[in-house]
Design a protein around this motif. Structure first.
Motif, PDB file in Angstrom:
ATOM      1  N   ARG A 130      56.371  38.732  29.008  1.00 43.94           N
ATOM      2  CA  ARG A 130      56.121  38.104  30.312  1.00 43.94           C
ATOM      3  C   ARG A 130      56.227  36.583  30.223  1.00 43.94           C
ATOM      4  N   VAL A 131      55.565  35.974  29.226  1.00 43.25           N
ATOM      5  CA  VAL A 131      55.567  34.512  29.096  1.00 43.25           C
ATOM      6  C   VAL A 131      56.956  34.006  28.711  1.00 43.25           C
ATOM      7  N   ARG A 132      57.617  34.690  27.797  1.00 42.66           N
ATOM      8  CA  ARG A 132      58.954  34.258  27.355  1.00 42.66           C
ATOM      9  C   ARG A 132      59.940  34.273  28.517  1.00 42.66           C
ATOM     10  N   THR A 133      59.942  35.346  29.298  1.00 41.98           N
ATOM     11  CA  THR A 133      60.892  35.431  30.414  1.00 41.98           C
ATOM     12  C   THR A 133      60.530  34.443  31.523  1.00 41.98           C
ATOM     13  N   ALA A 134      59.240  34.190  31.746  1.00 42.41           N
ATOM     14  CA  ALA A 134      58.835  33.193  32.740  1.00 42.41           C
ATOM     15  C   ALA A 134      59.314  31.795  32.343  1.00 42.41           C
ATOM     16  N   ARG A 135      59.460  31.558  31.047  1.00 39.87           N
ATOM     17  CA  ARG A 135      59.948  30.268  30.534  1.00 39.87           C
ATOM     18  C   ARG A 135      61.482  30.248  30.430  1.00 39.87           C
ATOM     19  N   ASN A 136      62.127  31.346  30.849  1.00 40.69           N
ATOM     20  CA  ASN A 136      63.591  31.479  30.760  1.00 40.69           C
ATOM     21  C   ASN A 136      64.103  31.264  29.337  1.00 40.69           C
ATOM     22  N   LEU A 137      63.374  31.833  28.372  1.00 37.37           N
ATOM     23  CA  LEU A 137      63.760  31.720  26.965  1.00 37.37           C
ATOM     24  C   LEU A 137      64.324  33.047  26.479  1.00 37.37           C
ATOM     25  N   LEU A 195      55.378  28.327  22.909  1.00 38.78           N
ATOM     26  CA  LEU A 195      55.417  28.625  24.342  1.00 38.78           C
ATOM     27  C   LEU A 195      54.520  27.694  25.164  1.00 38.78           C
ATOM     28  N   GLU A 196      53.713  26.880  24.459  1.00 42.28           N
ATOM     29  CA  GLU A 196      52.782  25.939  25.089  1.00 42.28           C
ATOM     30  C   GLU A 196      51.835  26.639  26.055  1.00 42.28           C
ATOM     31  N   VAL A 197      51.247  27.743  25.550  1.00 44.42           N
ATOM     32  CA  VAL A 197      50.257  28.494  26.319  1.00 44.42           C
ATOM     33  C   VAL A 197      49.034  28.734  25.440  1.00 44.42           C
ATOM     34  N   PRO A 198      47.866  28.907  26.052  1.00 48.43           N
ATOM     35  CA  PRO A 198      46.689  29.264  25.261  1.00 48.43           C
ATOM     36  C   PRO A 198      46.898  30.618  24.575  1.00 48.43           C
ATOM     37  N   ILE A 199      46.257  30.810  23.464  1.00 55.04           N
ATOM     38  CA  ILE A 199      46.348  32.062  22.716  1.00 55.04           C
ATOM     39  C   ILE A 199      45.921  33.239  23.589  1.00 55.04           C
ATOM     40  N   SER A 200      44.930  32.993  24.444  1.00 55.09           N
ATOM     41  CA  SER A 200      44.454  34.070  25.308  1.00 55.09           C
ATOM     42  C   SER A 200      45.541  34.557  26.261  1.00 55.09           C
ATOM     43  N   SER A 201      46.516  33.716  26.578  1.00 59.34           N
ATOM     44  CA  SER A 201      47.637  34.161  27.423  1.00 59.34           C
ATOM     45  C   SER A 201      48.465  35.231  26.730  1.00 59.34           C
ATOM     46  N   LEU A 202      48.396  35.260  25.408  1.00 60.72           N
ATOM     47  CA  LEU A 202      49.145  36.247  24.639  1.00 60.72           C
ATOM     48  C   LEU A 202      48.302  37.460  24.267  1.00 60.72           C
ATOM     49  N   LEU A 203      46.971  37.300  24.168  1.00 63.61           N
ATOM     50  CA  LEU A 203      46.125  38.379  23.653  1.00 63.61           C
ATOM     51  C   LEU A 203      45.221  39.039  24.679  1.00 63.61           C
ATOM     52  N   ASP A 204      45.036  38.410  25.841  1.00 63.75           N
ATOM     53  CA  ASP A 204      44.091  38.940  26.823  1.00 63.75           C
ATOM     54  C   ASP A 204      44.727  39.930  27.779  1.00 63.75           C
ATOM     55  N   GLN A 205      43.931  40.909  28.160  1.00 65.60           N
ATOM     56  CA  GLN A 205      44.251  41.795  29.271  1.00 65.60           C
ATOM     57  C   GLN A 205      43.519  41.256  30.479  1.00 65.60           C
ATOM     58  N   PRO A 206      44.086  41.396  31.677  1.00 67.09           N
ATOM     59  CA  PRO A 206      43.355  40.948  32.864  1.00 67.09           C
ATOM     60  C   PRO A 206      42.046  41.733  33.012  1.00 67.09           C
ATOM     61  N   HIS A 207      40.986  41.026  33.411  1.00 68.95           N
ATOM     62  CA  HIS A 207      39.674  41.651  33.636  1.00 68.95           C
ATOM     63  C   HIS A 207      39.375  41.634  35.120  1.00 68.95           C
ATOM     64  N   GLY A 208      38.766  42.662  35.617  1.00 65.70           N
ATOM     65  CA  GLY A 208      38.395  42.711  37.020  1.00 65.70           C
ATOM     66  C   GLY A 208      36.908  42.894  37.173  1.00 65.70           C
ATOM     67  N   GLY A 209      36.404  42.674  38.368  1.00 65.61           N
ATOM     68  CA  GLY A 209      34.995  42.904  38.649  1.00 65.61           C
ATOM     69  C   GLY A 209      34.115  41.755  38.200  1.00 65.61           C
ATOM     70  N   GLY A 210      32.832  41.863  38.460  1.00 68.32           N
ATOM     71  CA  GLY A 210      31.890  40.809  38.161  1.00 68.32           C
ATOM     72  C   GLY A 210      31.239  40.923  36.800  1.00 68.32           C
ATOM     73  N   LEU A 211      31.465  42.024  36.088  1.00 68.18           N
ATOM     74  CA  LEU A 211      30.844  42.226  34.781  1.00 68.18           C
ATOM     75  C   LEU A 211      31.931  42.571  33.776  1.00 68.18           C
ATOM     76  N   THR A 212      31.959  41.819  32.698  1.00 70.76           N
ATOM     77  CA  THR A 212      32.913  42.109  31.634  1.00 70.76           C
ATOM     78  C   THR A 212      32.130  42.416  30.373  1.00 70.76           C
ATOM     79  N   VAL A 213      32.368  43.573  29.797  1.00 70.89           N
ATOM     80  CA  VAL A 213      31.745  43.964  28.545  1.00 70.89           C
ATOM     81  C   VAL A 213      32.863  44.207  27.548  1.00 70.89           C
ATOM     82  N   VAL A 214      32.749  43.592  26.381  1.00 71.10           N
ATOM     83  CA  VAL A 214      33.734  43.794  25.316  1.00 71.10           C
ATOM     84  C   VAL A 214      32.988  44.409  24.142  1.00 71.10           C
ATOM     85  N   ARG A 215      33.302  45.647  23.830  1.00 72.46           N
ATOM     86  CA  ARG A 215      32.666  46.356  22.719  1.00 72.46           C
ATOM     87  C   ARG A 215      33.411  46.043  21.423  1.00 72.46           C
ATOM     88  N   ALA A 216      32.658  45.760  20.381  1.00 74.14           N
ATOM     89  CA  ALA A 216      33.255  45.421  19.087  1.00 74.14           C
ATOM     90  C   ALA A 216      34.240  46.491  18.627  1.00 74.14           C
TER      91      ALA A 216
END
Length: 196
Positions: free
Chosen positions: A17-24, A62-83
């Motif tokens: 997604r990021v690579r194609t958005a940068r036309n690379l 790509l000049e993006v934060p690491i989270s742009s490459l590793l994160d999934q979108p989160h929804g809702g008001g509560l986010t729980v990440v289990r180890a």
């Protein structure tokens, strides 16, 4: 990250997604990141085996934060990440579990569970880096300055400077935060400030 989706799958989708958005092209990204085109192709297909060093190189290129490459979108008001649901991203001397990227306006804060096993060097990257030691003793070198930290100790620095983490008594557990704002770039960085 959902339990059934691996870090490879998330990285594959985000990288494409990021690579194609940068036309690379893959060749263009290969030149910028100094990662082979075949390796990039494997990463985008979800078949590669990404390391911390690879993800940092892609983030810089790509000049993006690491989270742009590793994160999934989160929804809702509560986010729980289990180890147990977060795959470990391994590096030469550090294991990272990407817990969350938090975006507010043009600011992103990335939250990681970090375990320093031996020594990890970084040539520098955009943003400000913060670490709070939870267990063990950690030596941090930033530019020409070095400090040793124990449980409860904090360090913060301009991450554009070259920096090294070394487990003195390890493995060292810490919380790592990377703070970015729009326009952050690697380049001439100021000298580090060390408070007593």
């Amino acid at each position: 990250m959902e339990a059934d989706e691996s870090v490879r799958d998330v990285l594959a989708a985000n990288l494409r997604r990021v690579r194609t958005a940068r036309n690379l092209s893959l060749s263009g990204l290969s030149r910028l990141s100094k990662i082979g085109k075949a390796t990039l192709s494997q990463l985008e297909s979800g078949a590669g085996n990404p390391t911390i060093e690879t993800v940092f190189s892609l983030s810089r290129a790509l000049e993006v934060p690491i989270s742009s490459l590793l994160d999934q979108p989160h929804g809702g008001g509560l986010t729980v990440v289990r180890a147990a649901d977060v795959e470990v991203l391994r590096g030469d001397g550090v294991d990272l579990r990407a817990l969350r990227g938090i975006a507010t306006g043009d600011t992103v804060v990335e939250v990681y569970d970090q375990q320093v096993r031996s020594r990890q060097e970084s040539p520098g990257h955009a943003g400000t880096e913060h670490a709070v030691v939870q267990a063990g003793r950690l030596r941090v070198r930033v530019g020409d300055h070095e400090v040793e930290l124990g449980p409860g100790d904090y360090v913060g620095f301009d991450a554009r400077l070259s920096h090294t983490y070394v487990a003195v008594e390890g493995p060292v557990r810490s919380v790592l935060l990377l703070h970015h704002t729009a326009g952050d770039r690697v380049g001439d960085a100021p000298r580090p400030h060390v408070a007593g």
